[in-house]
Design an enzyme around this catalytic site. Structure first.
Site, PDB file in Angstrom:
ATOM      1  N   HIS A 311      -6.494  20.460 -28.940  1.00  0.00           N
ATOM      2  CA  HIS A 311      -5.532  20.415 -30.061  1.00  0.00           C
ATOM      3  C   HIS A 311      -4.184  19.996 -29.463  1.00  0.00           C
ATOM      4  CE1 HIS A 311      -3.764  21.260 -33.861  1.00  0.00           C
ATOM      5  NE2 HIS A 311      -3.782  22.586 -33.886  1.00  0.00           N
ATOM      6  N   HIS A 350     -10.000  11.921 -33.219  1.00  0.00           N
ATOM      7  CA  HIS A 350      -9.443  12.900 -34.153  1.00  0.00           C
ATOM      8  C   HIS A 350     -10.518  13.275 -35.157  1.00  0.00           C
ATOM      9  CE1 HIS A 350      -6.661  14.766 -36.979  1.00  0.00           C
ATOM     10  NE2 HIS A 350      -5.817  14.824 -35.956  1.00  0.00           N
ATOM     11  N   ASP A 406      -0.908  12.677 -29.667  1.00  0.00           N
ATOM     12  CA  ASP A 406      -0.613  13.162 -28.318  1.00  0.00           C
ATOM     13  C   ASP A 406      -0.664  12.073 -27.254  1.00  0.00           C
ATOM     14  OD1 ASP A 406      -0.190  15.850 -28.959  1.00  0.00           O
ATOM     15  OD2 ASP A 406      -2.344  16.139 -29.217  1.00  0.00           O
TER      16      ASP A 406
HETATM   17  N1  ACO Z   1     -13.090  10.461 -25.377  1.00  0.00           N
HETATM   18  C1  ACO Z   1     -14.384  10.040 -25.319  1.00  0.00           C
HETATM   19  N2  ACO Z   1     -15.292  10.271 -26.279  1.00  0.00           N
HETATM   20  C2  ACO Z   1     -14.871  10.949 -27.351  1.00  0.00           C
HETATM   21  C3  ACO Z   1     -13.549  11.413 -27.493  1.00  0.00           C
HETATM   22  C4  ACO Z   1     -12.644  11.142 -26.447  1.00  0.00           C
HETATM   23  N3  ACO Z   1     -11.387  11.541 -26.519  1.00  0.00           N
HETATM   24  N4  ACO Z   1     -13.414  12.072 -28.669  1.00  0.00           N
HETATM   25  C5  ACO Z   1     -14.618  12.027 -29.252  1.00  0.00           C
HETATM   26  N5  ACO Z   1     -15.496  11.353 -28.456  1.00  0.00           N
HETATM   27  C6  ACO Z   1     -16.899  11.034 -28.760  1.00  0.00           C
HETATM   28  C7  ACO Z   1     -17.751  12.277 -28.656  1.00  0.00           C
HETATM   29  O1  ACO Z   1     -18.278  12.432 -27.348  1.00  0.00           O
HETATM   30  C8  ACO Z   1     -18.830  11.980 -29.685  1.00  0.00           C
HETATM   31  O2  ACO Z   1     -19.710  11.030 -29.124  1.00  0.00           O
HETATM   32  P1  ACO Z   1     -21.291  11.130 -29.432  1.00  0.00           P
HETATM   33  O3  ACO Z   1     -21.398  10.840 -30.891  1.00  0.00           O
HETATM   34  O4  ACO Z   1     -21.902  10.091 -28.554  1.00  0.00           O
HETATM   35  O5  ACO Z   1     -21.700  12.523 -29.091  1.00  0.00           O
HETATM   36  C9  ACO Z   1     -18.066  11.266 -30.793  1.00  0.00           C
HETATM   37  O6  ACO Z   1     -16.965  10.634 -30.144  1.00  0.00           O
HETATM   38  C10 ACO Z   1     -17.574  12.185 -31.900  1.00  0.00           C
HETATM   39  O7  ACO Z   1     -16.736  13.164 -31.305  1.00  0.00           O
HETATM   40  P2  ACO Z   1     -16.677  14.688 -31.735  1.00  0.00           P
HETATM   41  O8  ACO Z   1     -16.391  15.512 -30.515  1.00  0.00           O
HETATM   42  O9  ACO Z   1     -17.898  15.036 -32.550  1.00  0.00           O
HETATM   43  O10 ACO Z   1     -15.430  14.677 -32.712  1.00  0.00           O
HETATM   44  P3  ACO Z   1     -14.633  15.948 -33.213  1.00  0.00           P
HETATM   45  O11 ACO Z   1     -14.119  15.596 -34.540  1.00  0.00           O
HETATM   46  O12 ACO Z   1     -15.449  17.181 -33.091  1.00  0.00           O
HETATM   47  O13 ACO Z   1     -13.457  16.087 -32.138  1.00  0.00           O
HETATM   48  C11 ACO Z   1     -11.399  15.829 -31.051  1.00  0.00           C
HETATM   49  C12 ACO Z   1     -12.175  15.632 -32.348  1.00  0.00           C
HETATM   50  C13 ACO Z   1     -11.506  17.301 -30.587  1.00  0.00           C
HETATM   51  C14 ACO Z   1      -9.919  15.524 -31.293  1.00  0.00           C
HETATM   52  C15 ACO Z   1     -11.976  14.884 -29.968  1.00  0.00           C
HETATM   53  O14 ACO Z   1     -11.834  13.549 -30.383  1.00  0.00           O
HETATM   54  C16 ACO Z   1     -11.318  15.088 -28.614  1.00  0.00           C
HETATM   55  O15 ACO Z   1     -11.726  15.993 -27.867  1.00  0.00           O
HETATM   56  N6  ACO Z   1     -10.268  14.268 -28.252  1.00  0.00           N
HETATM   57  C17 ACO Z   1      -9.554  14.450 -27.013  1.00  0.00           C
HETATM   58  C18 ACO Z   1      -8.573  15.607 -27.142  1.00  0.00           C
HETATM   59  C19 ACO Z   1      -7.379  15.235 -27.988  1.00  0.00           C
HETATM   60  O16 ACO Z   1      -6.760  14.191 -27.829  1.00  0.00           O
HETATM   61  N7  ACO Z   1      -7.031  16.169 -28.899  1.00  0.00           N
HETATM   62  C20 ACO Z   1      -5.847  16.036 -29.752  1.00  0.00           C
HETATM   63  C21 ACO Z   1      -6.218  15.812 -31.182  1.00  0.00           C
HETATM   64  S1  ACO Z   1      -4.756  15.602 -32.160  1.00  0.00           S
HETATM   65  C22 ACO Z   1      -4.150  17.170 -32.310  1.00  0.00           C
HETATM   66  O17 ACO Z   1      -4.871  18.139 -32.356  1.00  0.00           O
HETATM   67  C23 ACO Z   1      -2.740  17.374 -32.396  1.00  0.00           C
END
Ligand code: ACO
Length: 480
Positions: A311, A350, A406
């Site tokens: 987050h 996201h 971010d």
């Molecule tokens: N890098 C690489 N792969 C990713 C990323 C990433 N940053 N984010 C998602 N994916 C991939 C996942 O591995 C998944 O792949 P798959 O379908 O092959 O398994 C797919 O994309 C879907 O991702 P989920 O994890 O199911 O998406 P979710 O909605 O649960 O997660 C989240 C969203 C937590 C923001 C995620 O994208 C992440 O961890 N990002 C990095 C952390 C980040 O930048 N967080 C800040 C968000 S903005 C905020 O909160 C202020």
């Protein structure tokens, strides 16, 4: 219970008040792939679902509202009187609306963000942070006298009790600033016992002034503490963001002169971070607030949720990632590791945005203005290269992974001289406004009650107790 001409059974009384009972379907046929046909003259709800329970062959009509079904309507779908009824199962709230809200609108596919109907781009361009805070909290942009009064009140709540200062002094010199921030906000609860009267709007408004006024002071003290510098008292001649810069950076000069470009950049960053509908920390604020806990401990809980790397803590992780990559030529190698599933690209992806996060676009522009003053952060080149490769690469395109808020904010914060562990604190200051608006909305929503999800229990059925001397080891040893 009535039998239809098609042999199905229909049960009435399965709808929310105002709906049309399932018995109304008697003699009609509806099912997957078929549009429901309604007998002539019958008043059907405009928006409804027809559900057939194949266990009982009973058909139910469930009303829809704003594209949602009420999960409690599913409870009425039962196999018999002893059946608890259907529940929806939705780990991580992937498809569950937990409230009705009029504060922030996001269209994640189109990359749209609006506070109370106003596009984020316009607010970032035309408003001050306190103007936007007023809009988010009270629903309308303030008039000039309203803004003056609001600013004046916030300004007069920026001081913290000397004992709070002493409390902060007790932290170890290398304590994480976010840990200091969260604990100190929670500690404010002990200074303002009146805050427990959450039923009174007047009392709530008083705590809102206190919290918005004091969060920059606490954040600045956490920063100064980690540098071993004396705390700086607020200066009421300055604006909200100018005063924040004063409390961060004033040294021996008698009067701190804020740089207008940096003060405006802080204003824009605060506006962009002020609210973001039902994210993890807003949901925490609502969950804790729903037990009628006071706003200080509720905000502390929300800030704790924000601190996680998935987050608001992601901004800190982005900088660590850029450090680890080290140079532009190493970006492709890093992207390959991400695609192989070894790493996550922090600041990308996201839950809601499946398009470019509109906040990231504005932050990217703000960075240019900041760099004119501070000099260019060399990490920007690595970030731009990462973004460029990721936006072309099938792995990211297929998963609709774009830079989020971010990705670029940390690069600005670092150019301003902050170390990464301070980044999430900078996010928490403006987000306090959003948390408080969500809290107010919750407490004024007659439909809301204490937040208490259900579970799908998958554990043992009742077991025979085994005396201590008769037990055999079944659990693998836990290493510590
Ligand atoms: N890098 C690489 N792969 C990713 C990323 C990433 N940053 N984010 C998602 N994916 C991939 C996942 O591995 C998944 O792949 P798959 O379908 O092959 O398994 C797919 O994309 C879907 O991702 P989920 O994890 O199911 O998406 P979710 O909605 O649960 O997660 C989240 C969203 C937590 C923001 C995620 O994208 C992440 O961890 N990002 C990095 C952390 C980040 O930048 N967080 C800040 C968000 S903005 C905020 O909160 C202020």
């Amino acid at each position: 219970m009535a039998s239809g001409a098609d042999g199905r059974k229909y049960r009435s009384g399965t709808l929310a008040p105002g709906g049309v009972s399932a018995a109304a379907f008697s003699g009609t046929r509806s099912g997957p792939g078929l549009a429901p046909a309604f007998p002539g003259g019958m008043q059907m709800p405009e928006e409804s679902l027809t559900i057939t329970d194949n266990r009982t062959n009973i058909t139910y009509t469930v009303p829809l509202h704003h594209g949602t079904v009420r999960a409690m309507d599913l409870r009425k779908i039962k196999t018999g009187p002893d059946d608890f009824g259907l529940m929806s199962y939705d780990p991580a709230f992937m498809n569950t609306a937990s409230c009705q809200s009029a504060i922030t609108f996001i269209d994640g596919d189109k990359g749209i963000l609006r506070y109370r109907g106003y596009p984020i781009e316009v607010l970032a361009e035309r408003c001050t942070f306190l103007e936007v805070a007023y809009l988010i909290l009270f629903g309308e942009l303030p008039t000039e006298p309203e803004l003056k009064e609001w600013t004046d009140k916030i300004t007069h709540h920026t001081m913290i009790h000397e004992n709070t200062k002493e409390f902060m002094r007790g932290f170890h010199h290398d304590a994480h600033p976010m840990g200091m921030f969260i604990s100190t906000i929670a500690a404010l609860s002990t200074f303002y016992p009146d805050a427990r009267n959450i039923q009174s709007r007047q009392v709530r408004n008083h705590q809102i002034l206190r919290l918005i006024g004091k969060v920059p002071t606490i954040a600045a003290y956490a920063y100064r503490h980690s540098l071993g510098l004396p705390y700086v008292y607020p200066d009421n001649d300055l604006t909200y963001t100018e005063n924040f810069l004063n409390m961060l950076w004033k040294m021996t000069e008698l009067k701190y002169e804020p740089n207008p470009v940096l003060a405006r950049a802080a204003e824009v960053l605060f506006i962009l971070h002020a609210d973001h509908e039902q994210n993890c920390s807003a949901n925490t604020m609502r969950c804790v607030g729903s037990s009628h806990a006071d706003p200080y401990v509720s905000v502390a809980a929300a800030a704790a949720a924000l601190s996680g790397p998935l987050h608001g803590g992601a901004n800190e992780e982005v900088l660590k990632m850029l450090d680890e990559i080290g140079s532009v030529d190493r970006v492709p190698e890093y992207v390959e590791k991400v695609k192989a599933g070894h790493l996550k690209l922090m600041g990308f992806g996201h839950r809601v945005y499946k398009n470019y996060d509109p906040r990231a676009r504005i932050i990217k522009r703000t960075a240019e203005a900041v760099f004119e003053v501070t000099g260019r952060n060399p990490k920007l080149d690595i970030a731009l290269e990462l973004e460029g490769i990721a936006l072309q690469d099938e792995y990211f395109v297929k998963r609709k992974l774009y830079p989020n808020v971010d990705f670029y904010s940390g690069i600005i914060y670092q150019a301003l001289g902050f170390s990464p562990d301070m980044f999430t604190v900078l996010f928490a200051i403006p987000r306090t406004v959003g948390w408080l608006a969500q809290w107010q909305e919750l407490l004024e929503d007659a439909e809301q009650k204490i937040a208490r999800p259900r579970q799908d229990f998958i554990g043992h059925d009742v077991r025979e107790f085994v005396a201590l001397e008769d037990r055999v080891t079944k659990v693998a040893p836990v290493s510590d």
